[in-house]
Design a protein around this motif. Sequence first.
Motif, mmCIF file in Angstrom:
data_model
loop_
_atom_site.group_PDB
_atom_site.id
_atom_site.type_symbol
_atom_site.label_atom_id
_atom_site.label_comp_id
_atom_site.label_asym_id
_atom_site.label_seq_id
_atom_site.Cartn_x
_atom_site.Cartn_y
_atom_site.Cartn_z
ATOM 1 N N THR A 183 11.656 2.121 10.198
ATOM 2 C CA THR A 183 12.042 3.036 11.267
ATOM 3 C C THR A 183 12.479 2.340 12.543
ATOM 4 N N GLY A 184 11.855 1.249 12.869
ATOM 5 C CA GLY A 184 12.131 0.582 14.132
ATOM 6 C C GLY A 184 13.599 0.287 14.339
ATOM 7 N N GLY A 185 14.071 0.440 15.586
ATOM 8 C CA GLY A 185 15.477 0.242 15.901
ATOM 9 C C GLY A 185 15.908 -1.218 15.892
ATOM 10 N N GLY A 186 15.123 -2.073 16.430
ATOM 11 C CA GLY A 186 15.435 -3.507 16.457
ATOM 12 C C GLY A 186 14.315 -4.287 15.803
ATOM 13 N N THR A 187 14.478 -5.582 15.792
ATOM 14 C CA THR A 187 13.489 -6.430 15.139
ATOM 15 C C THR A 187 12.112 -6.300 15.784
ATOM 16 N N VAL A 188 12.081 -6.294 17.101
ATOM 17 C CA VAL A 188 10.796 -6.185 17.800
ATOM 18 C C VAL A 188 10.150 -4.840 17.503
ATOM 19 N N ALA A 189 10.933 -3.770 17.514
ATOM 20 C CA ALA A 189 10.394 -2.442 17.221
ATOM 21 C C ALA A 189 9.914 -2.353 15.778
ATOM 22 N N LYS A 190 10.674 -2.925 14.859
ATOM 23 C CA LYS A 190 10.271 -2.910 13.449
ATOM 24 C C LYS A 190 8.939 -3.626 13.248
ATOM 25 N N VAL A 191 8.806 -4.799 13.840
ATOM 26 C CA VAL A 191 7.571 -5.561 13.707
ATOM 27 C C VAL A 191 6.427 -4.838 14.430
ATOM 28 N N GLY A 192 6.701 -4.318 15.613
ATOM 29 C CA GLY A 192 5.676 -3.603 16.376
ATOM 30 C C GLY A 192 5.151 -2.381 15.642
ATOM 31 N N GLY A 213 5.667 -1.725 12.371
ATOM 32 C CA GLY A 213 5.210 -2.118 11.047
ATOM 33 C C GLY A 213 3.810 -2.686 11.038
ATOM 34 N N ILE A 214 3.445 -3.331 12.122
ATOM 35 C CA ILE A 214 2.083 -3.878 12.230
ATOM 36 C C ILE A 214 1.189 -2.924 13.021
ATOM 37 N N GLY A 215 1.745 -2.321 14.056
ATOM 38 C CA GLY A 215 0.952 -1.468 14.939
ATOM 39 C C GLY A 215 0.459 -0.182 14.310
ATOM 40 N N ALA A 216 1.309 0.501 13.560
ATOM 41 C CA ALA A 216 0.903 1.785 12.975
ATOM 42 C C ALA A 216 -0.276 1.627 12.019
ATOM 43 N N PRO A 217 -0.215 0.693 11.058
ATOM 44 C CA PRO A 217 -1.387 0.548 10.191
ATOM 45 C C PRO A 217 -2.605 -0.014 10.930
ATOM 46 N N LEU A 218 -2.376 -0.822 11.946
ATOM 47 C CA LEU A 218 -3.492 -1.362 12.716
ATOM 48 C C LEU A 218 -4.230 -0.245 13.450
ATOM 49 N N VAL A 219 -3.491 0.653 14.077
ATOM 50 C CA VAL A 219 -4.113 1.784 14.777
ATOM 51 C C VAL A 219 -4.878 2.650 13.779
ATOM 52 N N ALA A 220 -4.269 2.931 12.627
ATOM 53 C CA ALA A 220 -4.936 3.750 11.609
ATOM 54 C C ALA A 220 -6.212 3.067 11.112
ATOM 55 N N PHE A 261 -3.367 2.440 0.470
ATOM 56 C CA PHE A 261 -2.007 2.938 0.289
ATOM 57 C C PHE A 261 -1.493 3.559 1.578
ATOM 58 N N ALA A 262 -2.354 4.299 2.277
ATOM 59 C CA ALA A 262 -1.950 4.909 3.546
ATOM 60 C C ALA A 262 -1.562 3.839 4.557
ATOM 61 N N LEU A 263 -2.330 2.767 4.630
ATOM 62 C CA LEU A 263 -1.985 1.671 5.544
ATOM 63 C C LEU A 263 -0.651 1.047 5.154
ATOM 64 N N GLY A 264 -0.443 0.852 3.864
ATOM 65 C CA GLY A 264 0.824 0.302 3.387
ATOM 66 C C GLY A 264 1.995 1.223 3.694
ATOM 67 N N ALA A 265 1.793 2.520 3.503
ATOM 68 C CA ALA A 265 2.858 3.490 3.777
ATOM 69 C C ALA A 265 3.202 3.513 5.266
ATOM 70 N N LEU A 266 2.189 3.430 6.116
ATOM 71 C CA LEU A 266 2.450 3.395 7.559
ATOM 72 C C LEU A 266 3.195 2.123 7.953
ATOM 73 N N GLY A 267 2.814 1.009 7.357
ATOM 74 C CA GLY A 267 3.526 -0.242 7.632
ATOM 75 C C GLY A 267 4.965 -0.177 7.149
ATOM 76 N N TYR A 268 5.170 0.365 5.966
ATOM 77 C CA TYR A 268 6.525 0.511 5.419
ATOM 78 C C TYR A 268 7.372 1.390 6.332
ATOM 79 N N TRP A 269 6.795 2.507 6.766
ATOM 80 C CA TRP A 269 7.512 3.391 7.683
ATOM 81 C C TRP A 269 7.891 2.640 8.958
ATOM 82 N N GLY A 270 6.958 1.882 9.505
ATOM 83 C CA GLY A 270 7.225 1.162 10.748
ATOM 84 C C GLY A 270 8.341 0.148 10.607
#
Length: 110
Positions: free
Chosen positions: A28-37, A39-46, A16-25
């Motif tokens: 939150t991201g300003g553009g498409t690249v930021a959203k994808v970055g 959305g994938i990067g935050a749960p990946l780092v965690a 759930f924490a990984l999902g929540a971090l992905g959802y936040w990403g």
Amino acid sequence: MIKGSNLILRFLLELFALGALGYWGFKTGGGTVAKVGLGIGAPLVAAVVWGVFLSPRAAVPLPGFLILMLQAVVFGAAAAGLVATGHRTLALVFGAIVMINAVLMYAWGQ
């Protein structure tokens, strides 16, 4: 059986924490690249932090206090992400369940 259920709950909380971090990403991201970055990067780092330092077979074993602190960071970031996306009640419920689970894991030596 109850102790096993508590371990299953911990695993579900981690997912759930990984999902929540992905959802936040993605929210939150300003553009498409930021959203994808984010959305994938935050749960990946965690997930990498969890696998390297916090998993039962961690590559880098840490003392108990540091494990507790890193778990608080990961779960806290997930809860903060939920708050940031407007899901305060869900963040509170998630945080309460994480706390109860952590107390039970400590009490039962898991």
